[in-house]
Design an enzyme around this catalytic site. Structure first.
Site, PDB file in Angstrom:
ATOM      1  N   LYS A  48      28.814 -48.374 -33.344  1.00 56.32           N
ATOM      2  CA  LYS A  48      30.228 -48.316 -33.749  1.00 56.32           C
ATOM      3  C   LYS A  48      31.123 -48.663 -32.562  1.00 56.32           C
ATOM      4  CE  LYS A  48      30.048 -43.300 -33.181  1.00 56.32           C
ATOM      5  NZ  LYS A  48      31.140 -42.463 -32.767  1.00 56.32           N
ATOM      6  N   ARG A  62      34.231 -31.182 -38.836  1.00 53.35           N
ATOM      7  CA  ARG A  62      34.824 -32.521 -38.974  1.00 53.35           C
ATOM      8  C   ARG A  62      34.670 -33.016 -40.421  1.00 53.35           C
ATOM      9  NH1 ARG A  62      33.070 -37.027 -34.605  1.00 53.35           N
ATOM     10  NH2 ARG A  62      31.104 -36.920 -35.728  1.00 53.35           N
ATOM     11  N   HIS A 100      25.795 -32.915 -37.596  1.00 51.72           N
ATOM     12  CA  HIS A 100      26.139 -33.391 -36.252  1.00 51.72           C
ATOM     13  C   HIS A 100      26.450 -32.174 -35.382  1.00 51.72           C
ATOM     14  CE1 HIS A 100      27.273 -36.393 -33.363  1.00 51.72           C
ATOM     15  NE2 HIS A 100      28.521 -35.983 -33.282  1.00 51.72           N
ATOM     16  N   ARG A 127      20.097 -40.769 -34.468  1.00 53.75           N
ATOM     17  CA  ARG A 127      21.258 -41.649 -34.325  1.00 53.75           C
ATOM     18  C   ARG A 127      21.537 -41.766 -32.827  1.00 53.75           C
ATOM     19  NH1 ARG A 127      22.864 -37.348 -37.855  1.00 53.75           N
ATOM     20  NH2 ARG A 127      24.305 -36.658 -36.221  1.00 53.75           N
ATOM     21  N   TYR A 162      55.143 -51.153  -9.501  1.00 55.31           N
ATOM     22  CA  TYR A 162      56.236 -50.502 -10.245  1.00 55.31           C
ATOM     23  C   TYR A 162      56.499 -49.090  -9.715  1.00 55.31           C
ATOM     24  CZ  TYR A 162      55.977 -54.082 -13.917  1.00 55.31           C
ATOM     25  OH  TYR A 162      56.002 -55.251 -14.618  1.00 55.31           O
ATOM     26  N   CYS A 169      49.367 -52.141 -13.197  1.00 54.05           N
ATOM     27  CA  CYS A 169      50.296 -52.804 -14.127  1.00 54.05           C
ATOM     28  C   CYS A 169      49.543 -53.150 -15.420  1.00 54.05           C
ATOM     29  CB  CYS A 169      50.831 -54.101 -13.518  1.00 54.05           C
ATOM     30  SG  CYS A 169      51.397 -53.980 -11.829  1.00 54.05           S
ATOM     31  N   ASP A 224      48.566 -56.060 -16.439  1.00 54.04           N
ATOM     32  CA  ASP A 224      47.559 -57.119 -16.293  1.00 54.04           C
ATOM     33  C   ASP A 224      47.011 -57.266 -14.876  1.00 54.04           C
ATOM     34  OD1 ASP A 224      48.514 -58.062 -18.979  1.00 54.04           O
ATOM     35  OD2 ASP A 224      50.291 -58.485 -17.766  1.00 54.04           O
TER      36      ASP A 224
HETATM   37  N1  PLP Z   1      26.110 -39.355 -34.936  1.00 51.51           N
HETATM   38  C1  PLP Z   1      27.400 -39.152 -35.218  1.00 51.51           C
HETATM   39  C2  PLP Z   1      27.770 -38.525 -36.519  1.00 51.51           C
HETATM   40  C3  PLP Z   1      28.377 -39.517 -34.288  1.00 51.51           C
HETATM   41  O1  PLP Z   1      29.666 -39.303 -34.567  1.00 51.51           O
HETATM   42  C4  PLP Z   1      27.975 -40.096 -33.064  1.00 51.51           C
HETATM   43  C5  PLP Z   1      28.946 -40.483 -32.041  1.00 51.51           C
HETATM   44  O2  PLP Z   1      30.054 -40.104 -31.943  1.00 51.51           O
HETATM   45  C6  PLP Z   1      26.618 -40.300 -32.825  1.00 51.51           C
HETATM   46  C7  PLP Z   1      25.708 -39.918 -33.784  1.00 51.51           C
HETATM   47  C8  PLP Z   1      26.133 -40.883 -31.532  1.00 51.51           C
HETATM   48  O3  PLP Z   1      26.415 -39.992 -30.499  1.00 51.51           O
HETATM   49  P1  PLP Z   1      25.967 -40.323 -29.006  1.00 51.51           P
HETATM   50  O4  PLP Z   1      26.711 -41.549 -28.627  1.00 51.51           O
HETATM   51  O5  PLP Z   1      26.418 -39.146 -28.233  1.00 51.51           O
HETATM   52  O6  PLP Z   1      24.504 -40.531 -29.035  1.00 51.51           O
END
Ligand code: PLP
Length: 374
Positions: free
Chosen positions: A40, A140, A170, A225, A270, A316, A318
């Site tokens: 993601k 969540r 999670h 995951r 700046y 800044c 850029d």
């Molecule tokens: N699973 C869920 C539901 C998540 O929201 C995330 C990341 O935010 C992950 C897995 C992966 O987590 P990590 O990057 O800490 O392995």
């Protein structure tokens, strides 16, 4: 957005590092446990399609993303492996979800009812692949109790186009030394899991992000995951030692585009927040907060010829300025993240300086910075 292919600044991603990080973890997992690579947010800033392709070669069995568009991006790039959207998708996109064979997280009965209504109204063929999210203490998304699940289970059982492909939770403290809250969450998960497994036979049962799989692998289920560790980053920062070395994949480099001798008492940037204490060599680096290099980085350093050079004046949009140890030629390499001689600046170093986490630093690196893969 214009990608800066004609600029003196680039992100370089080491594909071999990503490959090794995934392969090492995959080799440690039980043979029946799938590794889904979490790509993601453009693979935490590393480039979703490129990372997904490396991940496949390293043995990833599927992918996790946060939003439907990220899943579609992978499908359009030819990724045919399972893809799970971890966030809550819009009900009105149910047709796109089914047609593209994407699995989605579900967190409420209302969502299921509305999705089912649309499936019928739009004569959508095929079934909706669901991962029931269980909120065991993250607060969540997810169902929170067995009693809430009872109505959900009976609803799903009455609709053959709803398929429970997965159940998951999670953890909020898997990267912490203190496992007491983790254990509470695990108990709640086990209770809801037992109930669900008497009703369904999901293909995947999963609880593990990187931290859980690295430090609590005994509760992995049959899928993990795996996110931040893919990119070579310790999920805990430096709180907990890694069970095996990870290889950071990302570096960010630029060049000095302007170098000048500034006399004592001259102000830089700046707000005139830095004034030279003597005659000083000042170099300009063409990266700024629009590239995701935070204004908070004033006072930190970059590496030039292995020497730490302080960022002087405000960053800044850029560009930013550094104090040089000596006159350098324009075109001299500047390492912002990565190694130069014996010195290294990590994403974690930057995160600590900005009072955030390395996840945020890599995600923030904007698409204006070109990414090259080696
Ligand atoms: N699973 C869920 C539901 C998540 O929201 C995330 C990341 O935010 C992950 C897995 C992966 O987590 P990590 O990057 O800490 O392995």
């Amino acid at each position: 957005m214009a990608v800066g292919l004609h600029r003196n600044a680039q992100i370089v991603i080491n594909k071999n590092a990503i490959f090794k990080n995934i392969k090492t973890e995959k080799d440690k997992l039980n043979a029946d446990t799938s590794l889904f690579a979490v790509v993601k947010a453009n693979a935490y800033g590393h480039g979703a399609i490129e990372v997904a392709n490396v991940a496949k070669k390293a043995g990833a069995d599927g992918f996790c993303v946060a939003i439907l568009d990220e899943a579609l991006e992978l499908r359009e790039a030819g990724i045919s492996e399972p893809i799970l959207v971890l966030g809550i998708s819009r009900v009105e996109d149910v047709k796109i979800i089914v047609e593209n064979n994407i699995s989605v997280a579900v967190s409420s009965l209302k969502w299921l009812q509305e999705a089912e209504k649309l499936m019928k109204a739009e004569c959508i063929k095929g079934s909706l692949q669901l991962h029931l999210a269980l909120d065991t203490g993250m607060g969540r998304i997810g169902f929170q109790s067995v009693s809430e699940l009872e109505t959900v289970v009976s609803y799903i059982k009455q609709h053959s186009d709803l398929n429970v492909e997965g159940i998951f939770t999670h953890f909020s403290t898997a990267d912490s030394k203190d496992s007491s809250y983790f254990d509470k969450q695990l108990n709640r998960f086990n209770e809801m899991k037992s109930f669900l497994l008497t009703n369904f036979n999901p293909k995947y049962v999963h609880v593990s992000n990187s931290a859980t799989s690295l430090w609590h692998s005994e509760c992995n289920g049959n899928m993990i995951r795996f996110g931040v560790a893919i990119y070579g980053l310790n999920p805990s920062g430096n709180d907990i030692d890694l069970p095996y070395p990870l290889n950071p994949a990302l570096s960010l480099t630029s060049e000095i585009v302007h170098c000048k001798l500034v006399s004592k008492g001259y102000s830089i940037g700046y707000g005139a927040t830095y004034t030279t204490k003597s005659d000083e060599w000042i170099g300009t680096v063409p990266i700024g907060y629009a590239d995701g290099f935070s204004r908070k980085m004033q006072g930190f350093y970059v590496l030039i010829d292995g020497i730490k050079c302080k960022i002087v004046g405000r960053v800044c949009m850029d560009q930013f300025m550094v104090k040089l140890p000596y006159q350098v030629n324009t075109g001299t390499k500047v390492v912002i993240i990565g190694s130069s001689n014996n010195e290294t600046i990590t994403l974690f170093d930057i995160a600590q300086y900005c009072d955030t986490i390395h996840y945020e630093v890599s995600c923030n690196l904007s698409n204006r910075l070109p990414r090259f893969y080696v």
